[in-house]
Motif scaffolding. Structure first.
Motif, short mmCIF file in Angstrom:
data_model
loop_
_atom_site.label_atom_id
_atom_site.label_comp_id
_atom_site.label_asym_id
_atom_site.label_seq_id
_atom_site.Cartn_x
_atom_site.Cartn_y
_atom_site.Cartn_z
N LYS A 1 0.84 -1.19 0.00
CA LYS A 1 0.00 0.00 0.00
C LYS A 1 0.88 1.25 0.00
O LYS A 1 1.99 1.23 0.53
CB LYS A 1 -0.89 0.02 1.24
N SER B 1 -3.32 4.60 -1.93
CA SER B 1 -3.48 3.53 -2.92
C SER B 1 -3.35 2.20 -2.21
O SER B 1 -2.39 1.96 -1.48
CB SER B 1 -2.40 3.65 -4.01
N ILE C 1 0.25 -0.54 -4.87
CA ILE C 1 1.21 0.20 -5.70
C ILE C 1 2.19 -0.81 -6.29
O ILE C 1 2.64 -1.73 -5.61
CB ILE C 1 1.96 1.28 -4.86
#
Length: 653
Positions: free
Chosen positions: A604, A618, A621
């Motif tokens: 993340k 996000s 990633i």
């Protein structure tokens, strides 16, 4: 008086016994790549033993100074039924009895001589002499007479192999009266056409190359029918190809009244990756009255048991799957330094004469076969610039055409770096034999593998010694090599003193400078280190005991060459912190676009400003790039996976 006469007579008899050996024919210049050059000796009597004789070649050029450049002992050899012995490479037909490498015999003005003695009596650069001389021929290919060389050898005539304007297709041949004629070469034959007509032995295979498990059919032939059964042997052994790699009979008979025999050899599929290999068909003893039209022929055997790596090629890169093998604390001395102090500290690591090893230029070929191995096929190398794979065996090991072959490319061009080879560099002596190297050992740049790549021969020639940017690769290339090139030449400029990278394009003859730095910085930022590059960094470390820091810690590029020059390097505040995940983010600072590498599992990403406000979140990633469309300032990026949390300070300019 009687004693004196007896000694004089003995001396004459001794000289007479040696005077029957002469240089009968010389071909110093042949078509194409000069693989068909030869020296032919002739004795007055057949089957004359040549023990105690040596053939010496002398260099008549200014640099050669009329001294020796090659010598070969004749011990163990004898002339044939016609009194002939040929010295040359396997490119000559019939095959010479005494084999030497191709490209040895020079065009001239030079000389070839026969002496009583040993090759050890004529080390390189031994002056020409008449001491123990049996015969000598001074020759040229339309060159001025070398009167000094003629005087040293006691001859009064220099023979021009090019006197008819056809040096590459004619040879110098001795007549029975001691004069010379320049005409069509006749290796292995008497020059006047007399003597026994030898029956030539040859062979063919049903294919040019084979795969393991296939049957190779060899047809052996003679030029005309044999009068008695001809029993012959042959071998197939060559380097790693041994008797364990085939089954079949290596003895055969050509029956009386015929001129051929077929032999079948089963190539073993052993399920082991031995790499592509060359077997070599070598005929054994040839009886009197025969010669070898073809021999010492190598045939490719392709190994289908190649292995594949779990990481990708530069065209399909992966990240974080190949871990750096750097020792613990390898870069610890860099922390807290900036500017020239940081650069010198890096140099102290990668150029430490107490640790770093320099290998020979010949060793580089073996290192590249390992370091630049194609992840998709262990029997191939991955080529720089052209972004393609090529079989390892297709290395260019001679001059001439390089089409379809690969060779060693200096990313920092040899002529621009001032690198050069010495005689020792011609020997591949392995991992455990090496020279001590330091930052001032600029000559060793010739074999510094962090600055060398496997490259297509013609493309290597096209790049020549151009600056990067001026050279942008072949048409249609996707640029997968560009970041690698940038980090390679950046490494070279730190590894050695008197090398630098500059903005713009210096003249291609400028030694010690290479451009264009701004282009190289862009290439580095847009093409981050991948697993292929990390793998080669690890391999080279096992040979040279040094690493490319710009691969292990790509953020160092910015501190040495980029937008953080002069700032203090603190890996805990940026990239290269030695954590479990080995995640890298760069360039930093940036205009807003960042590269991320080293992610090997679900991760993340959270980005906050300095007040803690979440700007970006996000849940997944991946390696590649991410863009923050944010005002200039300082931001905090947090990467989190199941095992680790890693935080970076990101600066947007």
């Amino acid at each position: 008086m009687k004693l004196i006469f007896t000694s004089f007579l003995a001396c004459l008899l001794s000289l007479a016994s040696y005077s029957q050996l002469v240089i009968n024919e010389l071909d110093s210049d042949t078509p194409g790549q000069d693989f068909q050059e030869f020296i032919e000796l002739k004795s007055d009597t057949p089957n004359f033993p040549l023990d105690g004789y040596v053939v010496v070649l002398f260099n008549g050029s200014t640099s050669g100074n009329d001294s020796s450049y090659f010598a070969v002992d004749l011990d163990g050899y004898q002339t044939d039924i016609n009194g002939i012995l040929v010295i040359g490479s396997t490119g000559v037909s019939p095959i010479p009895e005494l084999l030497i490498p191709p490209l040895v015999i020079q065009n001239g003005a030079d000389a070839v001589a026969i002496y009583l003695g040993d090759a050890t009596d004529f080390p390189e650069f031994t002056p020409a002499t008449t001491t123990n001389l049996i015969d000598a021929l001074v020759y040229d290919t339309s060159d001025p007479d070398d009167t000094a060389l003629m005087a040293l050898l006691g001859v009064t005539e220099q023979i021009n192999e090019d006197e008819n304007g056809n040096a590459t297709t004619e040879s110098i041949q001795r007549n029975n009266d001691g004069t010379y004629t320049v005409t069509t070469p006749t290796p292995g034959e008497t020059n006047d056409g007399s003597g026994v007509d030898l029956n030539g032995i040859s062979f063919t295979t049903d294919q040019d190359e084979y795969e393991e498990g296939e049957v190779m059919t060899i047809t052996f032939t003679t030029e005309f029918n044999v009068t008695n059964d001809l029993n012959l042997d042959f071998t197939l052994d060559n380097e790693t190809f041994t008797t364990a790699d085939f089954t079949g009979n290596t003895s055969f008979t050509i029956s009386a009244g015929t001129n051929s025999e077929v032999v079948q050899i089963q190539l073993v599929a052993d399920g082991i990756n031995d790499g592509d290999e060359f077997l070599e068909i070598d005929l054994g003893f040839i009886p009197q009255g025969f010669n070898r039209i073809r021999d010492n022929v190598q045939i490719l055997v392709i190994d289908q048991d190649f292995t594949q790596a779990d990481y990708g090629t530069p065209l399909n890169p992966t990240y974080g799957m190949v871990a750096s093998t750097q020792p613990s604390g390898y870069y610890s001395s860099l922390t807290g330094l900036g500017g020239e102090d940081l650069r010198l500290a890096m140099q102290d690591i990668i150029s430490d004469p107490a640790v770093v090893r320099a290998q020979t230029y010949a060793d580089v070929v073996d290192i590249l076969k390992e370091a630049d191995q194609n992840p998709e096929n262990s029997n191939e190398v991955w080529l720089f610039y052209t972004e393609q794979a090529r079989a390892k065996y297709l290395y260019q090991n001679t001059g001439g055409s390089n089409v379809g072959l690969w060779n060693r490319e200096h990313t920092y061009p040899q002529s621009r770096g001032g690198f050069y080879t010495i005689e020792y560099d011609e020997v591949a002596d392995g991992r455990d034999l090496f020279l001590v190297s330091s930052a001032d050992s600029l000559r060793h740049g010739i074999s510094e593998v962090h600055g060398l790549r496997a490259a297509d021969g013609p493309e290597n020639s096209s790049r020549n010694n151009s600056d990067y940017g001026e050279y942008d690769g072949p048409a249609g290339n996707l640029g997968s090599w560009k970041g690698d090139a940038a980090r390679a030449v950046m490494y070279m400029a730190v590894r050695f003193n008197n090398l630098e990278l500059v903005n713009g394009d210096p003249a291609n003859t400028t030694v010690g400078q290479l451009g264009d730095l701004e282009t190289l910085l862009d290439w580095h930022r847009n093409d981050p280190p991948d697993d292929f590059e990390m793998h080669r960094n690890n391999v080279i470390y096992t040979w040279q005991f040094n690493r490319n820091p710009f691969i292990d810690r790509p953020d160092l590029v910015e501190y040495i060459y980029g937008n953080m020059m002069g700032e203090i390097y603190n890996p805990g505040l940026g990239i290269g912190s030695e954590t479990l995940s080995e995640i890298n983010v760069y360039p930093n600072p940036s205009s807003g676009t960042f590269n991320v590498a080293g992610i090997s599992e679900d991760t993340k990403l959270t980005v906050t400003d300095i007040s803690g406000k979440v700007i970006l979140k996000s849940e997944r990633i991946e390696n590649g790039t991410f863009t923050l469309n944010l005002p200039s300032g300082l931001y905090i990026a947090t990467f989190e996976n199941a095992a680790n949390v890693e935080t970076f300070k990101l600066v947007i300019e």
